[in-house]
Design a protein around this motif. Structure first.
Motif, PDB file in Angstrom:
ATOM      1  N   VAL A  82     -12.529  -5.295   4.289  1.00  0.00           N
ATOM      2  CA  VAL A  82     -12.306  -4.283   3.876  1.00  0.00           C
ATOM      3  C   VAL A  82     -13.423  -3.131   4.615  1.00  0.00           C
ATOM      4  CG1 VAL A  82     -12.209  -2.344   2.004  1.00  0.00           C
ATOM      5  CG2 VAL A  82     -11.600  -4.589   1.636  1.00  0.00           C
ATOM      6  N   VAL A  83     -12.829  -2.047   5.179  1.00  0.00           N
ATOM      7  CA  VAL A  83     -13.889  -1.240   5.989  1.00  0.00           C
ATOM      8  C   VAL A  83     -13.356   0.273   5.375  1.00  0.00           C
ATOM      9  CG1 VAL A  83     -14.310  -0.243   8.213  1.00  0.00           C
ATOM     10  CG2 VAL A  83     -13.721  -2.780   7.965  1.00  0.00           C
ATOM     11  N   GLU A  84     -14.652   0.728   5.036  1.00  0.00           N
ATOM     12  CA  GLU A  84     -14.553   2.095   4.596  1.00  0.00           C
ATOM     13  C   GLU A  84     -15.400   2.987   5.540  1.00  0.00           C
ATOM     14  OE1 GLU A  84     -15.740   3.246   0.625  1.00  0.00           O
ATOM     15  OE2 GLU A  84     -14.490   1.649  -0.383  1.00  0.00           O
ATOM     16  N   THR A  85     -14.534   4.246   5.966  1.00  0.00           N
ATOM     17  CA  THR A  85     -15.007   4.801   7.068  1.00  0.00           C
ATOM     18  C   THR A  85     -15.020   6.508   6.486  1.00  0.00           C
ATOM     19  OG1 THR A  85     -14.174   3.554   8.651  1.00  0.00           O
ATOM     20  CG2 THR A  85     -14.997   5.728   9.502  1.00  0.00           C
ATOM     21  N   VAL A 131      -9.746   4.015   4.547  1.00  0.00           N
ATOM     22  CA  VAL A 131     -10.032   2.584   4.058  1.00  0.00           C
ATOM     23  C   VAL A 131      -8.905   1.662   4.781  1.00  0.00           C
ATOM     24  CG1 VAL A 131      -9.895   1.080   2.007  1.00  0.00           C
ATOM     25  CG2 VAL A 131     -10.545   3.617   1.846  1.00  0.00           C
ATOM     26  N   GLU A 132      -9.593   0.718   5.507  1.00  0.00           N
ATOM     27  CA  GLU A 132      -8.801  -0.340   6.258  1.00  0.00           C
ATOM     28  C   GLU A 132      -8.956  -1.781   5.702  1.00  0.00           C
ATOM     29  OE1 GLU A 132      -9.078   1.186  10.896  1.00  0.00           O
ATOM     30  OE2 GLU A 132     -11.292   1.283   9.688  1.00  0.00           O
ATOM     31  N   LYS A 133      -7.906  -2.557   5.779  1.00  0.00           N
ATOM     32  CA  LYS A 133      -7.854  -3.750   5.085  1.00  0.00           C
ATOM     33  C   LYS A 133      -7.414  -4.682   6.393  1.00  0.00           C
ATOM     34  CE  LYS A 133      -7.803  -2.633   0.344  1.00  0.00           C
ATOM     35  NZ  LYS A 133      -7.242  -3.030  -1.127  1.00  0.00           N
ATOM     36  N   PHE A 136      -4.065   0.244   6.201  1.00  0.00           N
ATOM     37  CA  PHE A 136      -4.790   1.594   6.341  1.00  0.00           C
ATOM     38  C   PHE A 136      -4.400   2.622   5.005  1.00  0.00           C
ATOM     39  CE2 PHE A 136      -1.215   2.385   9.208  1.00  0.00           C
ATOM     40  CZ  PHE A 136      -0.916   3.863   8.787  1.00  0.00           C
ATOM     41  N   ASN A 137      -5.249   3.172   4.675  1.00  0.00           N
ATOM     42  CA  ASN A 137      -5.023   4.283   3.352  1.00  0.00           C
ATOM     43  C   ASN A 137      -6.179   5.608   3.980  1.00  0.00           C
ATOM     44  OD1 ASN A 137      -5.174   5.825   1.245  1.00  0.00           O
ATOM     45  ND2 ASN A 137      -5.658   4.107  -0.213  1.00  0.00           N
TER      46      ASN A 137
END
Length: 145
Positions: free
Chosen positions: A51-54, A76-78, A91-92
């Motif tokens: 999980v990547v939060e940018t 937010v990417e998974k 992606f969100n």
């Protein structure tokens, strides 16, 4: 191309050859006053999903297909490995300045045999048309001599 070390993941995209360095060590995001073109990413694992939060985008890019300023965006990417040759990328986009709700999507990534090539603009292939046109003019001039 995704490369992982003990405390970072690097995500290299072919388009515009951006390399995103994603720390996995739990350190906090940079100060929100520092805006970056691709934002400030932090990652963690939820089971088998990265999980990547940018956040902290510079506000100079669009959030989604020409909409928004990205100034207050959270991405937010998974990344979930589904098979040996497939990763599901979810992606969100949360951009309250632009959208009344989240923009969500899922794209399957498939492993390919090959390398990541340098992104190079071809100017809409106008260069090739003009190169060929110039060669034809040179041929005509040579034939008329």
């Amino acid at each position: 191309q995704i490369v992982q070390s003990q405390d970072h993941v690097v995500i290299l995209t072919e388009m515009v050859h951006d390399a995103r360095m994603v720390p996995l060590n739990g350190r906090p995001h940079t100060d929100e006053a520092i805006g970056l073109w691709t934002g400030d990413s932090r990652g963690h694992w939820e089971g088998d999903t990265l999980v990547v939060e940018t956040r902290n985008f510079n506000g100079l890019t669009h959030s989604f297909f020409g909409l928004g300023s990205s100034e207050n965006k959270l991405l937010v990417e998974k990344f979930t490995r589904i098979a040996v040759d497939r990763i599901d990328y979810e992606f969100n986009v949360i951009d309250p300045d632009t959208f009344t709700d989240q923009v969500v999507g899922l794209i399957p990534f498939y492993k390919v045999a090959g390398q990541v090539y340098e992104y190079a603009c071809h100017e809409g292939n106008y260069g090739m048309v003009n190169i060929l046109r110039g060669a034809r003019v040179a041929d005509q001039a040579k034939n008329s001599e």
